[in-house]
Design a protein around this motif. Structure first.
Motif, mmCIF file in Angstrom:
data_model
loop_
_atom_site.group_PDB
_atom_site.id
_atom_site.type_symbol
_atom_site.label_atom_id
_atom_site.label_comp_id
_atom_site.label_asym_id
_atom_site.label_seq_id
_atom_site.Cartn_x
_atom_site.Cartn_y
_atom_site.Cartn_z
ATOM 1 N N THR A 19 0.850 -1.193 0.000
ATOM 2 C CA THR A 19 0.000 0.000 0.000
ATOM 3 C C THR A 19 0.881 1.237 0.000
ATOM 4 O O THR A 19 1.949 1.241 0.608
ATOM 5 C CB THR A 19 -0.919 0.044 1.242
ATOM 6 O OG1 THR A 19 -0.106 -0.012 2.424
ATOM 7 C CG2 THR A 19 -1.893 -1.115 1.254
ATOM 8 N N THR A 20 0.441 2.275 -0.667
ATOM 9 C CA THR A 20 1.142 3.553 -0.606
ATOM 10 C C THR A 20 0.663 4.328 0.616
ATOM 11 O O THR A 20 -0.240 3.896 1.332
ATOM 12 C CB THR A 20 0.843 4.407 -1.847
ATOM 13 O OG1 THR A 20 -0.552 4.772 -1.830
ATOM 14 C CG2 THR A 20 1.149 3.655 -3.135
ATOM 15 N N ALA A 21 1.263 5.480 0.821
ATOM 16 C CA ALA A 21 0.695 6.433 1.774
ATOM 17 C C ALA A 21 -0.622 6.942 1.207
ATOM 18 O O ALA A 21 -0.893 6.838 0.006
ATOM 19 C CB ALA A 21 1.668 7.583 1.998
ATOM 20 N N TYR A 22 -1.475 7.489 2.060
ATOM 21 C CA TYR A 22 -2.750 8.049 1.640
ATOM 22 C C TYR A 22 -2.760 9.542 1.938
ATOM 23 O O TYR A 22 -2.291 9.979 2.986
ATOM 24 C CB TYR A 22 -3.903 7.375 2.384
ATOM 25 C CG TYR A 22 -3.916 5.872 2.254
ATOM 26 C CD1 TYR A 22 -3.856 5.261 0.999
ATOM 27 C CD2 TYR A 22 -3.978 5.056 3.373
ATOM 28 C CE1 TYR A 22 -3.861 3.893 0.871
ATOM 29 C CE2 TYR A 22 -3.991 3.678 3.260
ATOM 30 C CZ TYR A 22 -3.927 3.092 2.007
ATOM 31 O OH TYR A 22 -3.924 1.729 1.883
ATOM 32 N N GLY A 23 -3.283 10.324 0.999
ATOM 33 C CA GLY A 23 -3.325 11.769 1.184
ATOM 34 C C GLY A 23 -3.597 12.460 -0.130
ATOM 35 O O GLY A 23 -4.320 11.953 -0.984
ATOM 36 N N SER A 24 -2.985 13.635 -0.319
ATOM 37 C CA SER A 24 -3.122 14.396 -1.557
ATOM 38 C C SER A 24 -1.763 14.462 -2.238
ATOM 39 O O SER A 24 -0.806 15.020 -1.677
ATOM 40 C CB SER A 24 -3.628 15.815 -1.264
ATOM 41 O OG SER A 24 -3.759 16.552 -2.462
ATOM 42 N N PHE A 25 -1.664 13.881 -3.430
ATOM 43 C CA PHE A 25 -0.388 13.788 -4.129
ATOM 44 C C PHE A 25 -0.529 14.288 -5.565
ATOM 45 O O PHE A 25 -0.472 13.516 -6.525
ATOM 46 C CB PHE A 25 0.126 12.354 -4.110
ATOM 47 C CG PHE A 25 0.127 11.723 -2.749
ATOM 48 C CD1 PHE A 25 0.856 12.287 -1.705
ATOM 49 C CD2 PHE A 25 -0.600 10.579 -2.498
ATOM 50 C CE1 PHE A 25 0.859 11.714 -0.436
ATOM 51 C CE2 PHE A 25 -0.612 9.989 -1.239
ATOM 52 C CZ PHE A 25 0.118 10.568 -0.206
ATOM 53 N N PRO A 26 -0.719 15.591 -5.746
ATOM 54 C CA PRO A 26 -0.906 16.128 -7.093
ATOM 55 C C PRO A 26 0.322 15.984 -7.986
ATOM 56 O O PRO A 26 0.210 16.121 -9.205
ATOM 57 C CB PRO A 26 -1.239 17.603 -6.841
ATOM 58 C CG PRO A 26 -0.665 17.902 -5.494
ATOM 59 C CD PRO A 26 -0.795 16.646 -4.713
ATOM 60 N N GLU A 27 1.476 15.707 -7.400
ATOM 61 C CA GLU A 27 2.703 15.596 -8.174
ATOM 62 C C GLU A 27 2.820 14.278 -8.934
ATOM 63 O O GLU A 27 3.697 14.112 -9.786
ATOM 64 C CB GLU A 27 3.923 15.755 -7.251
ATOM 65 C CG GLU A 27 4.164 14.612 -6.282
ATOM 66 C CD GLU A 27 3.296 14.658 -5.011
ATOM 67 O OE1 GLU A 27 3.500 13.796 -4.135
ATOM 68 O OE2 GLU A 27 2.430 15.556 -4.909
ATOM 69 N N THR A 28 1.940 13.313 -8.634
ATOM 70 C CA THR A 28 1.994 12.026 -9.328
ATOM 71 C C THR A 28 0.642 11.734 -9.963
ATOM 72 O O THR A 28 -0.213 12.608 -10.070
ATOM 73 C CB THR A 28 2.411 10.909 -8.349
ATOM 74 O OG1 THR A 28 2.620 9.693 -9.080
ATOM 75 C CG2 THR A 28 1.365 10.691 -7.259
ATOM 76 N N ASP A 29 0.446 10.499 -10.423
ATOM 77 C CA ASP A 29 -0.820 10.124 -11.052
ATOM 78 C C ASP A 29 -1.147 8.681 -10.706
ATOM 79 O O ASP A 29 -0.462 8.047 -9.885
ATOM 80 C CB ASP A 29 -0.762 10.333 -12.566
ATOM 81 C CG ASP A 29 0.313 9.484 -13.255
ATOM 82 O OD1 ASP A 29 0.923 8.610 -12.592
ATOM 83 O OD2 ASP A 29 0.535 9.676 -14.462
ATOM 84 N N ASP A 30 -2.190 8.155 -11.333
ATOM 85 C CA ASP A 30 -2.628 6.782 -11.080
ATOM 86 C C ASP A 30 -1.483 5.787 -11.257
ATOM 87 O O ASP A 30 -1.297 4.876 -10.435
ATOM 88 C CB ASP A 30 -3.742 6.375 -12.045
ATOM 89 C CG ASP A 30 -4.811 7.421 -12.243
ATOM 90 O OD1 ASP A 30 -4.500 8.429 -12.892
ATOM 91 O OD2 ASP A 30 -5.938 7.213 -11.774
ATOM 92 N N TYR A 31 -0.742 5.962 -12.332
ATOM 93 C CA TYR A 31 0.296 4.996 -12.672
ATOM 94 C C TYR A 31 1.466 5.052 -11.688
ATOM 95 O O TYR A 31 2.032 4.013 -11.322
ATOM 96 C CB TYR A 31 0.787 5.244 -14.096
ATOM 97 C CG TYR A 31 -0.327 5.178 -15.117
ATOM 98 C CD1 TYR A 31 -0.924 3.963 -15.454
ATOM 99 C CD2 TYR A 31 -0.792 6.336 -15.737
ATOM 100 C CE1 TYR A 31 -1.948 3.897 -16.382
ATOM 101 C CE2 TYR A 31 -1.822 6.280 -16.669
ATOM 102 C CZ TYR A 31 -2.403 5.066 -16.984
ATOM 103 O OH TYR A 31 -3.425 5.004 -17.897
ATOM 104 N N GLY A 32 1.844 6.248 -11.276
ATOM 105 C CA GLY A 32 2.923 6.375 -10.304
ATOM 106 C C GLY A 32 2.563 5.741 -8.980
ATOM 107 O O GLY A 32 3.371 5.044 -8.351
ATOM 108 N N LEU A 33 1.314 5.959 -8.534
ATOM 109 C CA LEU A 33 0.862 5.352 -7.288
ATOM 110 C C LEU A 33 0.790 3.834 -7.420
ATOM 111 O O LEU A 33 1.216 3.091 -6.524
ATOM 112 C CB LEU A 33 -0.503 5.913 -6.905
ATOM 113 C CG LEU A 33 -0.528 7.379 -6.447
ATOM 114 C CD1 LEU A 33 -1.957 7.901 -6.410
ATOM 115 C CD2 LEU A 33 0.136 7.525 -5.083
ATOM 116 N N GLY A 34 0.251 3.364 -8.553
ATOM 117 C CA GLY A 34 0.160 1.930 -8.763
ATOM 118 C C GLY A 34 1.521 1.257 -8.790
ATOM 119 O O GLY A 34 1.692 0.164 -8.241
ATOM 120 N N ALA A 35 2.503 1.903 -9.417
ATOM 121 C CA ALA A 35 3.849 1.349 -9.486
ATOM 122 C C ALA A 35 4.470 1.249 -8.095
ATOM 123 O O ALA A 35 5.159 0.270 -7.769
ATOM 124 C CB ALA A 35 4.723 2.210 -10.390
ATOM 125 N N ALA A 36 4.228 2.248 -7.241
ATOM 126 C CA ALA A 36 4.772 2.231 -5.879
ATOM 127 C C ALA A 36 4.175 1.089 -5.069
ATOM 128 O O ALA A 36 4.889 0.388 -4.331
ATOM 129 C CB ALA A 36 4.508 3.575 -5.201
#
Length: 376
Positions: A19-36
């Motif tokens: 799981t990633t951290a949860y919050g507001s991450f405008p600097e990334t996107d769906d794919y960046g979060l999914g990859a992490a």
């Protein structure tokens, strides 16, 4: 239950979670979060990336782009729409792919960028049929809970027990978003959103991602983590009454009870065997509907059942021990499945349920799902 389906008991395992951290991450996107989340799950499993030959994505714009970013060439893929019920459907679909040999190791990835992109979950963005423009899921659940109050005498103070228990769990979860203690009085004094529901009855929309890696029991034997087996699954749609996605006159009791009974029968367990419940909690009343549908209490009795800390750690039925959607983050059921796996593994630290061997994930929706996880 079909004997062939029942033969799948304990044949499929979860071997990696992330799981990633949860919050507001405008600097990334769906794919960046999914990859992490994928990287974390892969590290957790100890597998090499090259063996992942199945990819299932949910709420990811395009599965091909996700695969490209991860450097995968899968032989089995599936892309699911962005509905919360898919968190149960996805696990079952991956089981079937593994069982029939369509894939050997499947990565399931869910992403959400709802907070930074200001997702409203209602209004013009909805794609559902909603009569009279009634697109708000919260309003629909508020009306259902009002019916429950009028029919059974359930109170908002009883409903508060759900939010208060989950907040206590979030305080023990280092990754949970909400860290301020809550009392029943705090719940009752919070601002109304759609009466009788208040602020603390609503889930937390955040950016984040979740990944699970699944394989067969035989392949799971010698991996890094102790495998968590899928012992029972149940499913029931309920479209004939209405296709309105967030409202049911029977509180989804019929669909939930059938899905739960099917999962219990396959796993060979009953309500008394469940060590921890992970209940879909987009809104707090859904938890009451789930408890009744699964048979933890009688229909109309959930308000009294949850009084006195029943759902809290140390209570009769520890529920949503990560804080759930109400206090951890709204990952549409996916993070609850991760918590089920971690509880069975014994990896939850201060929020660990003692001697946890059987975890149940359940959704009370028009498309109800139930999944029983057990120690391998």
């Amino acid at each position: 239950m079909d004997n062939e389906l029942k033969s799948l008991r304990d044949q499929i395992a979860v071997v990696g979670v992330g799981t990633t951290a949860y919050g507001s991450f405008p600097e990334t996107d769906d794919y960046g979060l999914g990859a992490a989340a994928f990287k974390q799950a892969l590290d957790d499993s100890g597998l090499e990336k090259k063996v992942i030959d199945g990819l299932l994505v949910c709420r990811v714009p395009y599965y091909g782009r996700m695969g490209e970013m991860l450097g995968l060439d899968p032989r089995w893929t599936m892309s699911l729409p962005p509905h919360g019920r898919m968190s149960g459907m996805a696990v079952i679909e991956a089981m079937m792919a593994l069982h029939c040999g369509a894939a050997d190791y499947v990565a399931l990835i869910y992403t959400n960028i709802g907070r930074s992109r200001r997702m409203n979950y209602g209004g013009e963005e909805t794609g559902f049929w909603d009569p009279w423009g009634f697109t708000s899921p919260g309003a629909a659940h508020a009306m259902m809970f009002r019916m429950h109050m009028e029919k059974y005498g359930t109170t908002t103070r009883q409903l508060a027990e759900v939010s208060v228990a989950f907040r206590k769990h979030a305080l023990l979860n280092p990754d949970a978003v909400m860290k301020k203690p809550m009392t029943i009085e705090d719940h009752e004094e919070s601002r109304p959103i759609v009466e009788p529901l208040r602020l603390f009855d609503y889930c937390l929309i955040n950016d984040g991602a979740v990944c699970m890696i699944m394989t067969t029991k035989d392949r799971a034997k010698d991996l890094k983590q102790k495998p968590v087996l899928i012992s029972g699954i149940g499913a029931q749609e309920s479209f004939s009454e209405a296709s309105i996605s967030n409202f049911a006159l029977d509180f989804w009791h019929g669909a939930t009870s059938k899905a739960g009974a099917e999962a219990f029968a396959m796993a060979g367990v009953g309500t008394n065997d469940i060590d921890v419940l992970l209940a879909y909690d987009n809104f707090s009343p859904t938890v009451l509907f789930t408890l009744e549908g699964l048979g933890f209490c009688g229909q109309g009795e959930a308000g009294g059942f949850v009084e006195g800390g029943t759902l809290a750690l140390g209570g009769e039925l520890p529920t949503n021990t990560d804080g759930g959607h109400l206090s951890n983050s709204y990952m549409q059921g996916w993070a609850l499945n991760i918590e089920a796996v971690r509880q069975v593994r014994g990896d939850c630290g201060a929020r660990q349920v003692k001697d946890c061997e059987v975890a149940l994930y359940a959704q009370a929706t028009p498309c109800s799902r139930a999944i029983v996880y057990t120690a391998g």
